[in-house]
Every structure is written in C-alpha cells, then in structure tokens.
Design an enzyme around this catalytic site. Structure first.
Site, PDB file in Angstrom:
ATOM      1  CE  LYS A  53      -3.763  -2.604   2.046  1.00 24.31           C
ATOM      2  NZ  LYS A  53      -4.609  -3.000   3.156  1.00 24.31           N
ATOM      3  CD  GLN A  97      -3.760  -4.755   6.257  1.00 23.12           C
ATOM      4  OE1 GLN A  97      -3.871  -3.714   5.633  1.00 23.12           O
ATOM      5  NE2 GLN A  97      -4.071  -5.920   5.716  1.00 23.12           N
ATOM      6  CG  ASP A 120     -10.124  -1.192   4.047  1.00 21.04           C
ATOM      7  OD1 ASP A 120      -9.600  -1.449   2.958  1.00 21.04           O
ATOM      8  OD2 ASP A 120      -9.581  -1.401   5.140  1.00 21.04           O
TER       9      ASP A 120
HETATM   10  N1  GUN Z   1      -6.839  -7.640   5.601  1.00 21.43           N
HETATM   11  C1  GUN Z   1      -7.016  -8.402   4.496  1.00 21.43           C
HETATM   12  N2  GUN Z   1      -7.619  -7.678   3.519  1.00 21.43           N
HETATM   13  C2  GUN Z   1      -7.838  -6.443   4.025  1.00 21.43           C
HETATM   14  C3  GUN Z   1      -8.417  -5.257   3.499  1.00 21.43           C
HETATM   15  O1  GUN Z   1      -8.882  -5.190   2.355  1.00 21.43           O
HETATM   16  N3  GUN Z   1      -8.431  -4.185   4.345  1.00 21.43           N
HETATM   17  C4  GUN Z   1      -7.949  -4.238   5.618  1.00 21.43           C
HETATM   18  N4  GUN Z   1      -8.030  -3.136   6.386  1.00 21.43           N
HETATM   19  N5  GUN Z   1      -7.404  -5.333   6.146  1.00 21.43           N
HETATM   20  C5  GUN Z   1      -7.358  -6.428   5.341  1.00 21.43           C
END
Ligand code: GUN
Length: 296
Positions: A53, A97, A120
């Site tokens: 990211k 996350q 998200d």
């Molecule tokens: N963990 C696995 N996929 C994701 C996601 O798309 N967003 C977040 N915040 N955590 C994750």
C-alpha cells in the site's frame, strides 16, 4: 485449449497510470491526496500488504503514512489513533489493517472510523450505502474483481456469477456490487458458503466463478464447466522448502488443472492482489476529488 491468463499486474498498472493523471490534476490545485494506514502487530501477511500500500501510494504520487503499533497496544490507544486520523485533514482516507490482535474489537475500531474517510468501505454506513446502491467507497477486493473482469473483456452483465465465500471483506460486498443495476454489474449471483450442501452442483452452473474461501485447492477442475471464467481471490501460504522464504503463495483453485478447462483464469500471485491495492488508491484519490469539489 489453454485459458487466457488474466494478469492483474498489467490491469493494475493501467489503472495506476490513470490515477497518476488524476493525482497530477489535484496537485495543480494545491491538493495532495493522503492515505493513512494503521498496523497493529507484525503479522507477516499484514506487513507485506501494508508495504504494498505504501509502495503503490508513492508510485502514483499520493502522501502515505503508516502508523505502527506493537501487538500488545491497548484498544484505547488504537481508538485514539483513529480519532486523530478522522480529524487530520492531511488524510482523505485511512484504514486499519485486519486482522487485529484478539484483545482489540474489530467492530469497535471500524465503527469509530469516520464513514467519509473509510478507505476500505468497511463502516456499517458504507456497507448500507453499498446495498442500497448509493455512492460510497467500495470495498477494495470486490471493486478490484469487478474492474479486472470488465477491463479484461469479461463483463459480468447478464452472467451467472457464483461467489464461493461469504466474508464481510470479499463474498458479501462482492455479491452486493454484482447485483447493482449498473453498467459493469447487473449479474445473477449465487453465494455459496460452508453451509452449502452440494458445492459442485452450484459451481458447475457458473459463467464466472469467484473463489474466496481461504482454502488451497478448494475448487478443482471437475467442479467447473468448460469455458468458465475463474477469479481466484485466495491467498494461502503453503510450506515449500525449495522457496527462499520457506513458503509459496497459492490460491483457492487448482490453477494448473483448471487452466485447461476455463476460458480465462487469474493466477496467484499476480491476479486479484495487485488490483486490491490499486482500488484502495482509487478510493483515496476519489475522496480527495470529492473534497476538492471535482466530484458530485
Ligand atoms: N486484511 C485483508 N484484507 C484487508 C483489506 O482489504 N483491508 C484491511 N483493512 N485489512 C485487510
């Protein structure tokens, strides 16, 4: 006949080029989009996602800051960080996350994120908007799956899509996106899950099959019909002594056997993964554009 391999890396690179131009336009107006990432602990998969990211943000020219907390950080401290990010105008969007350590309530943290900054699309307000077909940040993996299909020439419109998995991150929001009465969606959707009695009965009916179960080789070649388009969302680490890291990544599908039967299939890695990160960047840029009055 061998299937077309849907290369997420290539599609993601194309979308990122488009995003670079949008970021440039914002910068000309004195606005730099900002993305915040909160990471609690050092789960190896989470660390690798968070790194991707940050790299993606740098690539398209947006500001990114990762806030790292040790795994034993009290829930209250993480809530305070969310509160700071909610209030800080440098960040157009941010995410926490997942998974979080067990002593922290995922629901409490997600509910505390301001829906306008929810990069998200996990906040209940945005989940509700998605179901109702109202504009909202779209969950990154489902959004990436849709973009991958449409941009590869496999629009789900009028097709029967069978989604295997009902998680809040992939299965449920993907089904909600696919049934929207919109261009690039408009699909007939079946959602299968651990309570499904005869999984192959359903998967064999799929024009497009999406595997999001988190189980290696859960879908085998005999479970799909000839000419099916297969999107593999699974990312599973399996031990491999010949690999430098001691493991390799595999999806939920038996790729080697299925590529002889499918019309098209995504690889793991290099399929859906790069699209997920790219859609997060898209959500951040879109949020900055909305703030700048460039979007409705
Ligand atoms: N963990 C696995 N996929 C994701 C996601 O798309 N967003 C977040 N915040 N955590 C994750």
């Amino acid at each position: 006949m061998s299937a077309k391999i849907i290369k997420g890396i290539e599609v993601a690179a194309l979308v990122r080029e488009e995003l670079k131009i949008r970021v440039q336009k914002l910068k000309e107006k004195g606005i730099t989009p900002g993305l915040g990432v909160v990471l609690v602990g050092e789960d190896p998969a989470s660390v690798s996602y968070v790194t991707a990211k940050a790299k993606g943000s740098a690539e398209i020219g947006i500001f990114e800051q990762t806030i790292n907390f040790p795994a034993d950080t009290p829930e209250e401290e993480v809530l305070k960080a969310v509160d700071r990010l909610n209030k800080d105008p440098k960040f157009n969007g941010f995410l926490v996350q997942l998974p979080l350590p067990k002593h922290i309530s995922t629901d409490k943290i997600i509910n505390f994120i301001s829906p306008e900054k929810d990069a998200d699309g996990f906040h209940p307000v945005n989940v509700g908007k998605l179901l109702r077909g109202e504009p909202c940040p779209l969950p990154c993996t489902p959004y990436g799956v849709l973009q991958l299909l449409v941009r590869s020439g496999y629009s789900p419109e009028g097709k029967h899509v069978v989604v295997c998995g009902r998680s809040n991150i992939v299965g449920k929001p993907l089904a909600a996106l696919l049934i929207q009465k919109k261009k690039g969606a408009n699909a007939t959707v079946t959602v299968c899950h651990t309570g499904t009695k005869d999984l192959p009965y359903f998967t064999k009916q799929a024009d497009i099959l999406v595997a999001a179960m988190g189980v290696p080789k859960a879908i085998t070649a005999d479970m799909i019909r000839e000419g099916c388009v297969v999107i593999d969302v699974g990312v599973n680490r399996v031990p491999d002594p010949t690999a430098t890291k001691g493991f390799r990544l595999v999806g939920d599908c038996d790729f080697e056997a299925m590529k002889e039967k499918a019309e098209a299939i995504t690889p793991v890695p290099g399929g859906v993964g790069p699209m997920t990160v790219t859609m997060l960047l898209m959500n951040t840029v879109e949020s900055a554009e909305r703030t700048a009055g460039l979007l409705k």
